[in-house]
Design an enzyme around this catalytic site. Structure first.
Site, PDB file in Angstrom:
ATOM      1  CG  ASN A  10      42.079  31.821  57.909  1.00  0.00           C
ATOM      2  OD1 ASN A  10      41.735  32.940  58.274  1.00  0.00           O
ATOM      3  ND2 ASN A  10      42.631  31.610  56.732  1.00  0.00           N
ATOM      4  CG  HIS A  13      36.374  35.532  57.736  1.00  0.00           C
ATOM      5  ND1 HIS A  13      36.232  36.520  56.793  1.00  0.00           N
ATOM      6  CD2 HIS A  13      36.799  34.431  57.073  1.00  0.00           C
ATOM      7  CE1 HIS A  13      36.516  36.040  55.596  1.00  0.00           C
ATOM      8  NE2 HIS A  13      36.870  34.776  55.744  1.00  0.00           N
ATOM      9  CG  HIS A  46      44.922  35.685  52.673  1.00  0.00           C
ATOM     10  ND1 HIS A  46      43.955  35.308  51.763  1.00  0.00           N
ATOM     11  CD2 HIS A  46      45.870  36.352  51.949  1.00  0.00           C
ATOM     12  CE1 HIS A  46      44.307  35.714  50.562  1.00  0.00           C
ATOM     13  NE2 HIS A  46      45.461  36.363  50.655  1.00  0.00           N
ATOM     14  NE  ARG A  48      41.614  39.417  49.670  1.00  0.00           N
ATOM     15  CZ  ARG A  48      41.197  38.486  48.793  1.00  0.00           C
ATOM     16  NH1 ARG A  48      40.995  37.247  49.188  1.00  0.00           N
ATOM     17  NH2 ARG A  48      40.989  38.796  47.536  1.00  0.00           N
ATOM     18  NE  ARG A  52      38.911  41.415  50.254  1.00  0.00           N
ATOM     19  CZ  ARG A  52      38.351  40.833  49.183  1.00  0.00           C
ATOM     20  NH1 ARG A  52      37.522  39.809  49.351  1.00  0.00           N
ATOM     21  NH2 ARG A  52      38.641  41.254  47.965  1.00  0.00           N
ATOM     22  CD  GLU A  73      45.593  31.074  53.633  1.00  0.00           C
ATOM     23  OE1 GLU A  73      44.806  31.992  53.322  1.00  0.00           O
ATOM     24  OE2 GLU A  73      45.238  29.898  53.762  1.00  0.00           O
ATOM     25  CB  THR A 104      40.796  31.833  48.117  1.00  0.00           C
ATOM     26  OG1 THR A 104      41.574  32.752  48.887  1.00  0.00           O
ATOM     27  CG2 THR A 104      41.692  31.139  47.117  1.00  0.00           C
ATOM     28  CD  GLU A 154      45.573  25.110  52.923  1.00  0.00           C
ATOM     29  OE1 GLU A 154      44.431  25.528  53.182  1.00  0.00           O
ATOM     30  OE2 GLU A 154      46.614  25.574  53.437  1.00  0.00           O
ATOM     31  CG  HIS A 197      38.004  27.584  50.347  1.00  0.00           C
ATOM     32  ND1 HIS A 197      38.483  28.871  50.545  1.00  0.00           N
ATOM     33  CD2 HIS A 197      36.812  27.723  49.754  1.00  0.00           C
ATOM     34  CE1 HIS A 197      37.615  29.738  50.065  1.00  0.00           C
ATOM     35  NE2 HIS A 197      36.586  29.064  49.580  1.00  0.00           N
TER      36      HIS A 197
END
Length: 250
Positions: A10, A13, A46, A48, A52, A73, A104, A154, A197
């Protein structure tokens, strides 16, 4: 590579760091290419509602450039479904989303949102996306995922990972058993089982021993580790942890 156990990276970030200052650097798409070169089996991003971290332009480039599967995502909104229909990523993972959350916070309420989810899942499947539902590792949401026709679930590993990090041994063991039982139940129903996660080297190693899991999606920990050891090294270490854990669990 761990037999039957894939690693998705992922890259959200990397975009978080970029957006803290504006501009175009660091480039999350470059990170995606580096992750694939280091052995990732796929890339997760992801998009969003509040944008962000990942932006629309990032998703456009990922869909156009990646040589490995893209896992998009998204919240189950008409805006995101329409974007997935246009970009046609390999996979679309439906997740819960609240503007005020930092990340999340739990699994998607598939039981309470059956009526809203069913037509959106059908649209994604019609577009050729492999639909995944990010859910808690409990029987009711797993059964509903199967009823809704999503081929993949998931399982949310955050509660277990937080308990491990906090040194709460009894809670951690209970959460691990919950995950192992949930994975077994999902596999029995014919679902492909992923996890994500909060996973790090140690938790990825332990969870890899649960044979029902076939894919881990890991992001925040690896981007943090990359500050100290580099992204390639961090990915190779998590892969090694998964390989060793899968072997130990046989």
């Amino acid at each position: 590579m761990a037999e039957g156990l894939r690693l998705g990276i992922n890259i959200d970030h990397v975009a978080t760091v970029r957006n803290a200052r504006g501009g175009i650097l660091p480039d999350p798409v470059r990170a995606a290419h580096l992750a694939i070169a280091a052995g990732a089996d796929g890339i997760t991003a992801h998009l969003r509602e509040d944008r962000r971290h990942i932006r629309d332009a990032d998703m456009e480039r990922l869909a156009a450039e990646l040589t490995k599967p893209l896992n998009f995502e998204m919240a189950a909104t008409d805006e995101m479904i329409a974007l997935a229909e246009r970009l046609k990523p390999h996979a679309a993972c439906l997740v819960p989303e609240k503007r005020e959350e930092r990340t999340t916070e739990g699994g998607l309420d598939v039981v309470g949102q059956e009526a809203q989810l069913a037509p959106r899942i059908a649209r994604l499947k019609a577009a050729g996306c492999r639909v995944s539902l990010f859910i808690e590792p409990d029987e009711a949401p797993i059964a509903m995922a199967a009823k809704l026709g999503a081929p993949v679930v998931e399982l949310h590993t955050g509660s277990w990972c937080h308990a491990v990090a906090d040194g709460e041994t009894a809670r951690a063991e209970a959460e691990f058993q919950r995950l192992a039982n949930g994975a077994a139940h999902a596999a029995k129903l014919g679902l492909e089982v992923h996890a994500g996660h909060g996973l790090d080297y140690d938790t990825a190693h332990k969870l890899a021993g649960v044979q029902a899991f076939v894919e881990f999606n890991i992001g925040h920990f690896l981007i943090g580790e990359a500050i100290f050891v580099g992204l390639e090294t961090a990915i190779r270490r998590i892969r090694q942890a998964m390989d060793e854990g899968r072997g130990a669990g046989r």
